[in-house]
Design a protein around this motif. Structure first.
Motif, PDB file in Angstrom:
ATOM      1  N   LEU A  36       0.645  -1.408   0.037  1.00  0.00           N
ATOM      2  CA  LEU A  36       0.211   0.213   0.421  1.00  0.00           C
ATOM      3  C   LEU A  36       0.497   1.154   0.263  1.00  0.00           C
ATOM      4  O   LEU A  36       2.095   1.204   0.635  1.00  0.00           O
ATOM      5  CB  LEU A  36      -0.651  -0.340   1.257  1.00  0.00           C
ATOM      6  CG  LEU A  36      -1.827  -1.407   1.288  1.00  0.00           C
ATOM      7  CD1 LEU A  36      -2.221  -0.678   2.842  1.00  0.00           C
ATOM      8  CD2 LEU A  36      -2.630  -1.992   0.742  1.00  0.00           C
ATOM      9  N   PRO A  38       1.074   6.081  -0.941  1.00  0.00           N
ATOM     10  CA  PRO A  38      -0.293   7.155  -1.796  1.00  0.00           C
ATOM     11  C   PRO A  38       0.333   6.731  -3.065  1.00  0.00           C
ATOM     12  O   PRO A  38       1.353   6.736  -3.702  1.00  0.00           O
ATOM     13  CB  PRO A  38      -0.401   7.997  -1.333  1.00  0.00           C
ATOM     14  CG  PRO A  38       1.299   7.605   0.667  1.00  0.00           C
ATOM     15  CD  PRO A  38       1.646   6.443   0.446  1.00  0.00           C
ATOM     16  N   ASN A  39      -0.419   7.844  -4.110  1.00  0.00           N
ATOM     17  CA  ASN A  39       0.107   7.895  -5.752  1.00  0.00           C
ATOM     18  C   ASN A  39       1.304   8.566  -5.297  1.00  0.00           C
ATOM     19  O   ASN A  39       2.249   9.227  -4.479  1.00  0.00           O
ATOM     20  CB  ASN A  39      -1.253   8.988  -5.873  1.00  0.00           C
ATOM     21  CG  ASN A  39      -1.942   8.413  -6.769  1.00  0.00           C
ATOM     22  OD1 ASN A  39      -3.404   9.010  -6.207  1.00  0.00           O
ATOM     23  ND2 ASN A  39      -2.816   7.811  -7.319  1.00  0.00           N
ATOM     24  N   LYS A  43       5.292   2.354  -5.565  1.00  0.00           N
ATOM     25  CA  LYS A  43       4.345   0.656  -5.937  1.00  0.00           C
ATOM     26  C   LYS A  43       4.834   0.485  -7.308  1.00  0.00           C
ATOM     27  O   LYS A  43       5.512  -0.574  -6.846  1.00  0.00           O
ATOM     28  CB  LYS A  43       3.142   0.828  -5.292  1.00  0.00           C
ATOM     29  CG  LYS A  43       2.724   1.109  -3.933  1.00  0.00           C
ATOM     30  CD  LYS A  43       1.290   0.661  -4.099  1.00  0.00           C
ATOM     31  CE  LYS A  43       0.800   2.273  -4.902  1.00  0.00           C
ATOM     32  NZ  LYS A  43       0.311   2.975  -4.624  1.00  0.00           N
ATOM     33  N   ASP A  84      -1.291  -3.158 -14.050  1.00  0.00           N
ATOM     34  CA  ASP A  84      -2.697  -3.119 -13.863  1.00  0.00           C
ATOM     35  C   ASP A  84      -3.150  -2.215 -15.229  1.00  0.00           C
ATOM     36  O   ASP A  84      -4.090  -2.110 -15.091  1.00  0.00           O
ATOM     37  CB  ASP A  84      -2.267  -0.673 -13.575  1.00  0.00           C
ATOM     38  CG  ASP A  84      -1.747  -0.410 -14.158  1.00  0.00           C
ATOM     39  OD1 ASP A  84      -0.135  -0.728 -14.538  1.00  0.00           O
ATOM     40  OD2 ASP A  84      -1.171   1.138 -12.953  1.00  0.00           O
ATOM     41  N   GLU A 161      -2.431  -3.739  -8.798  1.00  0.00           N
ATOM     42  CA  GLU A 161      -3.745  -3.091  -8.654  1.00  0.00           C
ATOM     43  C   GLU A 161      -5.279  -4.170  -8.964  1.00  0.00           C
ATOM     44  O   GLU A 161      -5.681  -3.417 -10.646  1.00  0.00           O
ATOM     45  CB  GLU A 161      -4.439  -1.717  -9.657  1.00  0.00           C
ATOM     46  CG  GLU A 161      -3.443  -0.637  -8.876  1.00  0.00           C
ATOM     47  CD  GLU A 161      -4.068  -0.313  -7.278  1.00  0.00           C
ATOM     48  OE1 GLU A 161      -5.154  -0.625  -7.262  1.00  0.00           O
ATOM     49  OE2 GLU A 161      -3.871   0.661  -6.222  1.00  0.00           O
ATOM     50  N   SER A 191      -0.327  -4.847  -4.903  1.00  0.00           N
ATOM     51  CA  SER A 191      -0.317  -3.402  -5.056  1.00  0.00           C
ATOM     52  C   SER A 191      -1.926  -3.204  -4.769  1.00  0.00           C
ATOM     53  O   SER A 191      -2.584  -3.678  -5.616  1.00  0.00           O
ATOM     54  CB  SER A 191       0.564  -2.349  -5.769  1.00  0.00           C
ATOM     55  OG  SER A 191      -0.284  -2.215  -7.015  1.00  0.00           O
ATOM     56  N   THR A 192      -2.574  -2.472  -3.910  1.00  0.00           N
ATOM     57  CA  THR A 192      -3.977  -1.861  -4.009  1.00  0.00           C
ATOM     58  C   THR A 192      -4.198  -1.142  -3.163  1.00  0.00           C
ATOM     59  O   THR A 192      -3.172  -0.545  -2.342  1.00  0.00           O
ATOM     60  CB  THR A 192      -4.830  -3.006  -3.313  1.00  0.00           C
ATOM     61  OG1 THR A 192      -6.113  -3.032  -3.651  1.00  0.00           O
ATOM     62  CG2 THR A 192      -4.611  -3.368  -1.814  1.00  0.00           C
ATOM     63  N   HIS A 193      -4.930   0.354  -3.634  1.00  0.00           N
ATOM     64  CA  HIS A 193      -5.301   1.499  -3.639  1.00  0.00           C
ATOM     65  C   HIS A 193      -7.173   0.765  -2.465  1.00  0.00           C
ATOM     66  O   HIS A 193      -7.189   1.776  -1.575  1.00  0.00           O
ATOM     67  CB  HIS A 193      -5.618   2.396  -4.169  1.00  0.00           C
ATOM     68  CG  HIS A 193      -4.709   3.505  -4.220  1.00  0.00           C
ATOM     69  ND1 HIS A 193      -4.038   3.790  -4.111  1.00  0.00           N
ATOM     70  CD2 HIS A 193      -4.127   3.410  -6.100  1.00  0.00           C
ATOM     71  CE1 HIS A 193      -3.247   3.930  -4.624  1.00  0.00           C
ATOM     72  NE2 HIS A 193      -3.429   4.063  -5.883  1.00  0.00           N
ATOM     73  N   LYS A 209       5.691   4.833   1.824  1.00  0.00           N
ATOM     74  CA  LYS A 209       5.698   6.363   1.248  1.00  0.00           C
ATOM     75  C   LYS A 209       7.211   7.722   1.103  1.00  0.00           C
ATOM     76  O   LYS A 209       8.054   6.986   1.710  1.00  0.00           O
ATOM     77  CB  LYS A 209       5.051   6.517   2.604  1.00  0.00           C
ATOM     78  CG  LYS A 209       5.203   8.323   2.785  1.00  0.00           C
ATOM     79  CD  LYS A 209       4.977   8.724   4.308  1.00  0.00           C
ATOM     80  CE  LYS A 209       4.354  10.483   3.885  1.00  0.00           C
ATOM     81  NZ  LYS A 209       4.806  11.248   5.320  1.00  0.00           N
ATOM     82  N   GLU A 233      -7.349   2.207   6.955  1.00  0.00           N
ATOM     83  CA  GLU A 233      -7.805   3.620   6.548  1.00  0.00           C
ATOM     84  C   GLU A 233      -7.084   4.703   7.972  1.00  0.00           C
ATOM     85  O   GLU A 233      -6.560   5.094   7.435  1.00  0.00           O
ATOM     86  CB  GLU A 233      -9.362   4.009   5.998  1.00  0.00           C
ATOM     87  CG  GLU A 233      -9.809   4.802   5.950  1.00  0.00           C
ATOM     88  CD  GLU A 233     -10.869   5.254   5.646  1.00  0.00           C
ATOM     89  OE1 GLU A 233     -11.437   5.688   6.748  1.00  0.00           O
ATOM     90  OE2 GLU A 233     -11.152   5.674   4.732  1.00  0.00           O
TER      91      GLU A 233
END
Ligand code: ATP
Length: 257
Positions: A36, A38-39, A43, A84, A161, A191-193, A209, A233
């Motif tokens: 996991l 952020p954009n 990843k 993805d 994703e 990987s996943t959001h 990060k 979350e």
């Protein structure tokens, strides 16, 4: 438990900017590991180095005990990667595409037929196999790419994703399939959001990060550390979000009530 994936001081620099910095990680055989971040946190770059698509600036990747830079062919025979954006050949039918992948991996005819029937039935593609893959919808291409990845029964499966573009039924099927494959000894690195997916199904999560791996833990360990009512979350935002975005999320939650 044998080690399936080992990253040692892995780094990737694009010009002067580090996309991935000194990442050390071990994933055991049979683990379902969620990655996991952020954009833009690194990843995809990490996954591309793990699958031999990108050369590290420093450090190395070992899969099933072999260095991917030293034994690329041997290692690639034991793994599969579903990016993805599905990469398929549009002028092949779904069946021809699967046959092509099976021939590259030298899968025996009988096993190929069994696996093709099993996976394409599971993902409701069986009746569409004689159509050109280029005419498939995005979700169907994604599912064909998943079937192709499983056709040679890889020891390690990388997924970037994987549920994006899948309808809820297919996403649910994929989740149970991944769990079952890991229980049977396959290692999945994904990987996943979608934090719900990580929370429900992963054995451990790794949070990256700014190119640095800041946490690796099971959900139980994270909850023990952060309090039992914390959701992934909350933990994710706490570890990766700046104060401003956390405030924004809290105010949105209050508005929902
Ligand atoms: N080929 C490249 N050249 C220059 N910079 C790159 C290249 N590929 C990635 N980057 C940079 O490396 C950083 C990490 O990108 P990466 O695609 O690995 O992030 P990500 O975590 O997968 O993001 P997302 O969740 O948005 O898909 C970003 O700052 C990105 O701009």
């Amino acid at each position: 438990m044998p080690t399936a994936i080992r990253l040692v001081k892995l780094e990737k620099r694009f010009r002067t900017k580090y996309a991935v910095k000194e990442v050390n990680l071990t994933v055991n055989k049979g683990e379902l590991f969620c990655f996991l971040g952020p954009n833009g946190s690194g990843k995809t770059t990490t996954i591309k180095m793990m699958t031999g698509l990108l050369e590290p600036t420093a450090g190395f990747v070992e899969l099933v005990g072999m260095d991917i830079a030293k034994k690329p062919i041997e290692v690639k025979k034991k793994m599969a990667y579903v990016p993805d954006q599905p990469l398929i050949y549009p002028k092949l039918t779904g069946r021809e595409y699967l046959e092509f992948i099976a021939s590259v991996f030298e899968v025996e005819d009988e096993l190929f037929e069994q696996r093709m029937n099993h996976y394409t039935e599971l993902f409701s593609l069986k009746g569409r196999l004689d159509e050109y893959a280029g005419d498939y919808s995005h979700g169907m291409k994604q599912k064909l790419s998943l079937c192709a990845a499983l056709i040679h029964k890889p020891e390690i499966l990388f997924l970037d994703e994987p549920t994006v573009g899948l309808d809820p039924k297919s996403a649910k099927i994929l989740k149970s399939l991944l769990r079952q494959l890991c229980d049977d000894g396959m290692t999945v690195f994904m990987s996943t959001h979608i934090l719900e997916i990580a929370e429900q199904m992963c054995d451990r999560v790794g949070i990256i990060k700014d190119g640095q791996l800041i946490t690796v833990a099971s959900m139980d360990e994270l909850k023990k550390e952060r309090g039992n009512d914390s959701t992934l979350e909350d933990i994710f935002l706490d570890l990766t979000g700046d104060a401003e975005s956390q405030l924004l999320v809290s105010s949105m939650k209050e508005e929902e009530v």
